[in-house]
Design a protein around this motif. Structure first.
Motif, PDB file in Angstrom:
ATOM      1  N   ASP A   6      -6.134  -6.979  11.178  1.00  0.00           N
ATOM      2  CA  ASP A   6      -5.150  -5.938  11.496  1.00  0.00           C
ATOM      3  C   ASP A   6      -3.755  -6.534  11.685  1.00  0.00           C
ATOM      4  O   ASP A   6      -2.756  -5.957  11.238  1.00  0.00           O
ATOM      5  CB  ASP A   6      -5.573  -5.183  12.755  1.00  0.00           C
ATOM      6  N   ILE A   7      -3.699  -7.699  12.371  1.00  0.00           N
ATOM      7  CA  ILE A   7      -2.404  -8.332  12.582  1.00  0.00           C
ATOM      8  C   ILE A   7      -1.817  -8.820  11.261  1.00  0.00           C
ATOM      9  O   ILE A   7      -0.615  -8.715  11.007  1.00  0.00           O
ATOM     10  CB  ILE A   7      -2.548  -9.506  13.575  1.00  0.00           C
ATOM     11  N   ALA A   8      -2.672  -9.343  10.369  1.00  0.00           N
ATOM     12  CA  ALA A   8      -2.192  -9.741   9.044  1.00  0.00           C
ATOM     13  C   ALA A   8      -1.673  -8.523   8.283  1.00  0.00           C
ATOM     14  O   ALA A   8      -0.676  -8.595   7.553  1.00  0.00           O
ATOM     15  CB  ALA A   8      -3.309 -10.423   8.261  1.00  0.00           C
ATOM     16  N   GLY A   9      -2.348  -7.374   8.460  1.00  0.00           N
ATOM     17  CA  GLY A   9      -1.859  -6.148   7.839  1.00  0.00           C
ATOM     18  C   GLY A   9      -0.497  -5.748   8.373  1.00  0.00           C
ATOM     19  O   GLY A   9       0.377  -5.298   7.613  1.00  0.00           O
ATOM     20  N   ILE A  10      -0.310  -5.874   9.692  1.00  0.00           N
ATOM     21  CA  ILE A  10       1.002  -5.577  10.274  1.00  0.00           C
ATOM     22  C   ILE A  10       2.065  -6.497   9.682  1.00  0.00           C
ATOM     23  O   ILE A  10       3.187  -6.062   9.359  1.00  0.00           O
ATOM     24  CB  ILE A  10       0.947  -5.722  11.802  1.00  0.00           C
ATOM     25  N   LEU A  11       1.716  -7.789   9.522  1.00  0.00           N
ATOM     26  CA  LEU A  11       2.663  -8.759   8.964  1.00  0.00           C
ATOM     27  C   LEU A  11       3.138  -8.332   7.584  1.00  0.00           C
ATOM     28  O   LEU A  11       4.357  -8.211   7.339  1.00  0.00           O
ATOM     29  CB  LEU A  11       1.986 -10.135   8.912  1.00  0.00           C
ATOM     30  N   PHE A  12       2.199  -8.080   6.661  1.00  0.00           N
ATOM     31  CA  PHE A  12       2.601  -7.792   5.290  1.00  0.00           C
ATOM     32  C   PHE A  12       3.063  -6.343   5.115  1.00  0.00           C
ATOM     33  O   PHE A  12       3.801  -6.053   4.178  1.00  0.00           O
ATOM     34  CB  PHE A  12       1.454  -8.131   4.333  1.00  0.00           C
ATOM     35  N   ARG A  13       2.659  -5.465   6.011  1.00  0.00           N
ATOM     36  CA  ARG A  13       3.214  -4.112   5.985  1.00  0.00           C
ATOM     37  C   ARG A  13       4.715  -4.173   6.250  1.00  0.00           C
ATOM     38  O   ARG A  13       5.510  -3.528   5.552  1.00  0.00           O
ATOM     39  CB  ARG A  13       2.515  -3.246   7.041  1.00  0.00           C
ATOM     40  N   ASN A  14       5.120  -4.959   7.232  1.00  0.00           N
ATOM     41  CA  ASN A  14       6.542  -5.084   7.546  1.00  0.00           C
ATOM     42  C   ASN A  14       7.310  -5.761   6.420  1.00  0.00           C
ATOM     43  O   ASN A  14       8.416  -5.345   6.063  1.00  0.00           O
ATOM     44  CB  ASN A  14       6.720  -5.879   8.850  1.00  0.00           C
ATOM     45  N   LEU A  15       6.748  -6.831   5.862  1.00  0.00           N
ATOM     46  CA  LEU A  15       7.456  -7.539   4.793  1.00  0.00           C
ATOM     47  C   LEU A  15       7.597  -6.674   3.546  1.00  0.00           C
ATOM     48  O   LEU A  15       8.675  -6.617   2.930  1.00  0.00           O
ATOM     49  CB  LEU A  15       6.712  -8.836   4.461  1.00  0.00           C
ATOM     50  N   GLY A  26      15.235  -2.943  12.581  1.00  0.00           N
ATOM     51  CA  GLY A  26      15.623  -4.342  12.796  1.00  0.00           C
ATOM     52  C   GLY A  26      14.538  -5.169  13.458  1.00  0.00           C
ATOM     53  O   GLY A  26      14.831  -6.242  14.001  1.00  0.00           O
ATOM     54  N   LEU A  27      13.291  -4.688  13.417  1.00  0.00           N
ATOM     55  CA  LEU A  27      12.195  -5.425  14.058  1.00  0.00           C
ATOM     56  C   LEU A  27      11.223  -6.045  13.059  1.00  0.00           C
ATOM     57  O   LEU A  27      10.357  -6.836  13.448  1.00  0.00           O
ATOM     58  CB  LEU A  27      11.403  -4.479  14.984  1.00  0.00           C
ATOM     59  N   GLY A  28      11.337  -5.687  11.775  1.00  0.00           N
ATOM     60  CA  GLY A  28      10.347  -6.108  10.793  1.00  0.00           C
ATOM     61  C   GLY A  28      10.199  -7.613  10.693  1.00  0.00           C
ATOM     62  O   GLY A  28       9.095  -8.164  10.813  1.00  0.00           O
ATOM     63  N   LEU A  29      11.302  -8.338  10.482  1.00  0.00           N
ATOM     64  CA  LEU A  29      11.224  -9.789  10.331  1.00  0.00           C
ATOM     65  C   LEU A  29      10.917 -10.474  11.654  1.00  0.00           C
ATOM     66  O   LEU A  29      10.281 -11.534  11.665  1.00  0.00           O
ATOM     67  CB  LEU A  29      12.533 -10.326   9.742  1.00  0.00           C
ATOM     68  N   ALA A  30      11.356  -9.897  12.769  1.00  0.00           N
ATOM     69  CA  ALA A  30      11.020 -10.474  14.075  1.00  0.00           C
ATOM     70  C   ALA A  30       9.512 -10.410  14.314  1.00  0.00           C
ATOM     71  O   ALA A  30       8.901 -11.364  14.810  1.00  0.00           O
ATOM     72  CB  ALA A  30      11.777  -9.742  15.183  1.00  0.00           C
ATOM     73  N   ILE A  31       8.899  -9.281  13.960  1.00  0.00           N
ATOM     74  CA  ILE A  31       7.439  -9.153  14.080  1.00  0.00           C
ATOM     75  C   ILE A  31       6.751 -10.141  13.140  1.00  0.00           C
ATOM     76  O   ILE A  31       5.783 -10.808  13.512  1.00  0.00           O
ATOM     77  CB  ILE A  31       7.013  -7.708  13.767  1.00  0.00           C
ATOM     78  N   ALA A  32       7.262 -10.259  11.909  1.00  0.00           N
ATOM     79  CA  ALA A  32       6.666 -11.172  10.936  1.00  0.00           C
ATOM     80  C   ALA A  32       6.743 -12.616  11.419  1.00  0.00           C
ATOM     81  O   ALA A  32       5.795 -13.396  11.265  1.00  0.00           O
ATOM     82  CB  ALA A  32       7.366 -11.028   9.585  1.00  0.00           C
ATOM     83  N   ARG A  33       7.854 -12.992  12.022  1.00  0.00           N
ATOM     84  CA  ARG A  33       8.002 -14.359  12.527  1.00  0.00           C
ATOM     85  C   ARG A  33       6.997 -14.646  13.633  1.00  0.00           C
ATOM     86  O   ARG A  33       6.369 -15.718  13.661  1.00  0.00           O
ATOM     87  CB  ARG A  33       9.425 -14.564  13.031  1.00  0.00           C
ATOM     88  N   GLN A  34       6.819 -13.711  14.558  1.00  0.00           N
ATOM     89  CA  GLN A  34       5.854 -13.896  15.640  1.00  0.00           C
ATOM     90  C   GLN A  34       4.443 -14.087  15.091  1.00  0.00           C
ATOM     91  O   GLN A  34       3.699 -14.975  15.514  1.00  0.00           O
ATOM     92  CB  GLN A  34       5.888 -12.684  16.578  1.00  0.00           C
ATOM     93  N   ILE A  35       4.074 -13.275  14.126  1.00  0.00           N
ATOM     94  CA  ILE A  35       2.696 -13.340  13.598  1.00  0.00           C
ATOM     95  C   ILE A  35       2.487 -14.620  12.799  1.00  0.00           C
ATOM     96  O   ILE A  35       1.437 -15.269  12.902  1.00  0.00           O
ATOM     97  CB  ILE A  35       2.397 -12.089  12.749  1.00  0.00           C
ATOM     98  N   THR A  36       3.447 -15.011  11.967  1.00  0.00           N
ATOM     99  CA  THR A  36       3.280 -16.223  11.155  1.00  0.00           C
ATOM    100  C   THR A  36       3.136 -17.460  12.035  1.00  0.00           C
ATOM    101  O   THR A  36       2.355 -18.368  11.726  1.00  0.00           O
ATOM    102  CB  THR A  36       4.462 -16.413  10.200  1.00  0.00           C
TER     103      THR A  36
END
Length: 446
Positions: free
Chosen positions: A337-346, A402-412
Motif C-alpha cells: 500500500d505504501i509503495a502504491g502511495i509512492l507511485f500514485r503521487n509520482l 505541494g506534498l507529492g514529492l515530500a511523501i515520495a521522499r519519505q517513503i523512498t
C-alpha cells in the motif's frame, strides 16, 4: 563555512607542541654538547702540552738554539689533517721545534698563556716548567668541527628519527580516545524522522555524558512534538473526510439544480474547491502514513502490477496516456500500500504538471530503477531544490497541494531506495525525470 575535525586539530596541536619542545630541547642539547666537547678537546690540548715537557727538557739540557728557519721538524708516521700539531719556541719567539703538520711560523705571534683561535687551528699556549720555552699545541678546526658535529648529531638524531613514531602514537591515542565521541556521533546521525529512539547508554567520558543526556532529552521532546503533529494531521484529515464528502455531494446536487442559470459558475467553483480540500486531506493522511515508518514492514511483492494498476486508474480519471516499458517483474520487500502511495503521487505529479497531449513514460530497468518522465518546461536548479519540501510547489497553475514529492521522499528513504529529480531530461531540453533506484537485493524476472 569550512568544516574541521576535532581529532585532527588535537593531533596537529599536540604534535606542534611536541615538535616545538623537541626543537627547543635539541637546541639546548646541541649547545650543551658543543660546550662539553669543546671543553674536553681543550683539556686534551693541555694534556698534550704537558707531555711535551720532556722535549723542552732535552732542549734545555742541550742549551743550543737551532738556526734552521721554521725550526726543526719532527716527522711522525700516519699524520693527517686530523692530527694535533705542536710548536716549541723560545721566549724570544724563535721557533725551534715543530711537528710536520704545523706551520713554519708561530700559531700565535704574541706568546701568552691561554687558548686562541688561529687560522685553521685551535691553539693552546703554555710556558715550559723552566720558563725558557713556550709550548704551542694546535688542533685542526676540521677535526674539532667534525667531533662537535658528530656529538651533536648523536644527541639530537634519535629525537628526529623517533618523531614519526611519536606522530603515529599520538594519532593512535587521540583516535582511540575519540572513539566514544565517534560512536555518539554515529548514533545521533542515525536518528531522523523515522527513528527518534533515545541514544543507548555508551561508554562515554564525563565531558560527553551531558551531551548524551541533552540529545536524548531533545529527541524525546522532538518525538513528542512530531507525534502530536502527525496525530493532529491524521485525525483532522480523517474527521474532515466524511463532512467534505457530504459537502461535495450536496454541491454536486446544487450544481445540477443551478444548471443553465446565472449561479452555475459559482456552484462549479465551490465544487472544485471542495474537491481540492478533499485531495489535500488525502495527501495529509498519506504523509502521516509515510512518516510513521509503515513502509519498513511487509513482505515481498511485485511492483510492476502496482504501477500498471495506478497507470490505468489515472488514465481513466485524467484522460491521459501513460506508457510503461522495461522489465516485466520487480520484486521489493515492504508494504504494498505504501509503495502504491509512492507511485500514485509520482505518476499524479507527472500527469498534472506534464504538457497536455504528451504521454507520461515509465521505464523499469534491470538494475531495479524506475524512471518516470513527463514533458514540460525545464525547471531551474533552485526550483528543483525546493520541490521536495512539504507544501512547496513549482511555478505551475495545475491543481496540487505541494506534498507529492515530500511523501515520495519519505517513503523512498524507508524502502532503502534513492530518489532523484532531474530537469531537463538527460539529452533533452525539456521535461522532468524522477528516478527511484531500489537496492539490488533480488534479481528481476523478465
Amino acid at each position: 563555512m569550512k568544516q574541521w575535525s576535532l581529532a585532527s586539530r588535537i593531533v596537529s596541536g599536540t604534535l606542534m607542541v611536541v615538535l616545538g619542545a623537541l626543537v627547543v630541547l635539541s637546541i639546548l642539547i646541541a649547545a650543551f654538547t658543543r660546550f662539553e666537547v669543546t671543553e674536553r678537546l681543550d683539556n686534551s690540548l693541555q694534556e698534550v702540552a704537558e707531555r711535551l715537557e720532556f722535549v723542552v727538557g732535552k732542549l734545555d739540557e742541550s742549551g743550543k738554539n737551532t738556526s734552521i728557519p721554521g725550526g726543526r721538524i719532527a716527522y711522525l708516521s700516519g699524520v693527517n689533517r686530523r692530527t694535533l700539531a705542536y710548536q716549541i719556541a723560545g721566549t724570544d719567539g724563535h721557533l725551534e721545534v715543530r711537528s710536520q703538520n704545523a706551520p713554519p711560523k708561530l700559531f700565535i705571534p704574541d706568546l701568552k698563556t691561554g687558548f686562541y683561535n688561529a687560522p685553521s687551528f685551535r691553539v693552546y699556549v703554555v710556558p715550559s716548567a723552566s720558563g725558557h720555552h713556550y709550548i704551542l699545541v694546535g688542533e685542526p678546526d676540521f677535526h674539532r668541527n667534525e667531533a662537535v658535529r658528530r656529538a651533536v648529531l648523536i644527541s639530537i638524531l634519535p629525537m628526529i628519527i623517533f618523531f614519526p613514531a611519536i606522530w603515529i602514537l599520538v594519532r593512535w591515542h587521540v583516535r582511540h580516545a575519540m572513539r566514544p565521541l565517534t560512536c555518539l556521533q554515529q548514533e545521533i546521525r542515525s536518528r531522523g524522522g523515522s527513528n527518534l529512539e533515545p541514544v543507548p547508554p555508551l561508554d562515554l567520558p564525563e565531558e560527553l555524558v551531558t551531551i548524551h543526556t541533552a540529545v536524548n532529552l531533545l529527541l524525546e521532546r522532538l518525538k513528542m512534538a512530531l507525534s502530536t503533529e502527525r496525530a493532529f494531521a491524521a485525525n483532522a484529515a480523517h474527521e474532515l473526510r466524511n463532512p467534505v464528502a457530504a459537502l461535495l455531494a450536496q454541491v454536486q446536487l446544487l450544481k445540477a439544480k443551478l444548471a443553465a442559470s446565472d449561479h452555475e459558475e459559482q456552484a462549479r467553483t465551490i465544487m472544485q474547491q471542495t474537491r481540492r480540500i478533499g485531495r489535500t486531506m488525502e495527501k495529509l493522511l498519506q504523509l502521516s502514513r509515510a512518516t510513521s515508518g509503515i513502509a519498513l514492514s511487509g513482505e515481498s511483492f511485485d511492483l510492476i502490477p502496482v504501477i500498471q494498476f495506478l497507470a490505468e486508474e489515472l488514465e481513466r480519471e485524467n484522460h491521459c496516456i501513460i506508457k510503461i516499458s522495461g522489465v516485466n517483474s520487480l520484486l521489493l520487500t515492504g508494504d504494498m500500500d505504501i509503495a502504491g502511495i509512492l507511485f500514485r503521487n509520482l505518476l499524479e505529479n507527472a500527469v498534472l504538471h506534464g504538457s497536455s497531449g504528451q504521454a507520461v513514460k515509465v521505464k523499469i530497468t534491470e538494475d531495479q530503477c524506475v524512471m518516470i518522465t513527463n514533458d514540460c518546461v525545464s525547471l531551474s536548479p533552485e526550483n528543483l531544490k525546493d520541490l521536495e519540501k512539504p507544501f512547496i510547489r513549482g511555478q505551475t497553475n495545475a491543481d496540487g497541494s505541494g506534498l507529492g514529492l515530500a511523501i515520495a521522499r519519505q517513503i523512498t528513504e524507508q524502502l532503502g531506495a534513492e530518489m532523484s529529480v532531474t530537469s531537463p531530461i538527460p539529452e533533452q531540453t525539456r521535461g522532468v525525470m524522477v528516478s527511484i533506484k531500489f537496492q539490488s537485493s533480488k534479481k528481476n524476472k523478465k
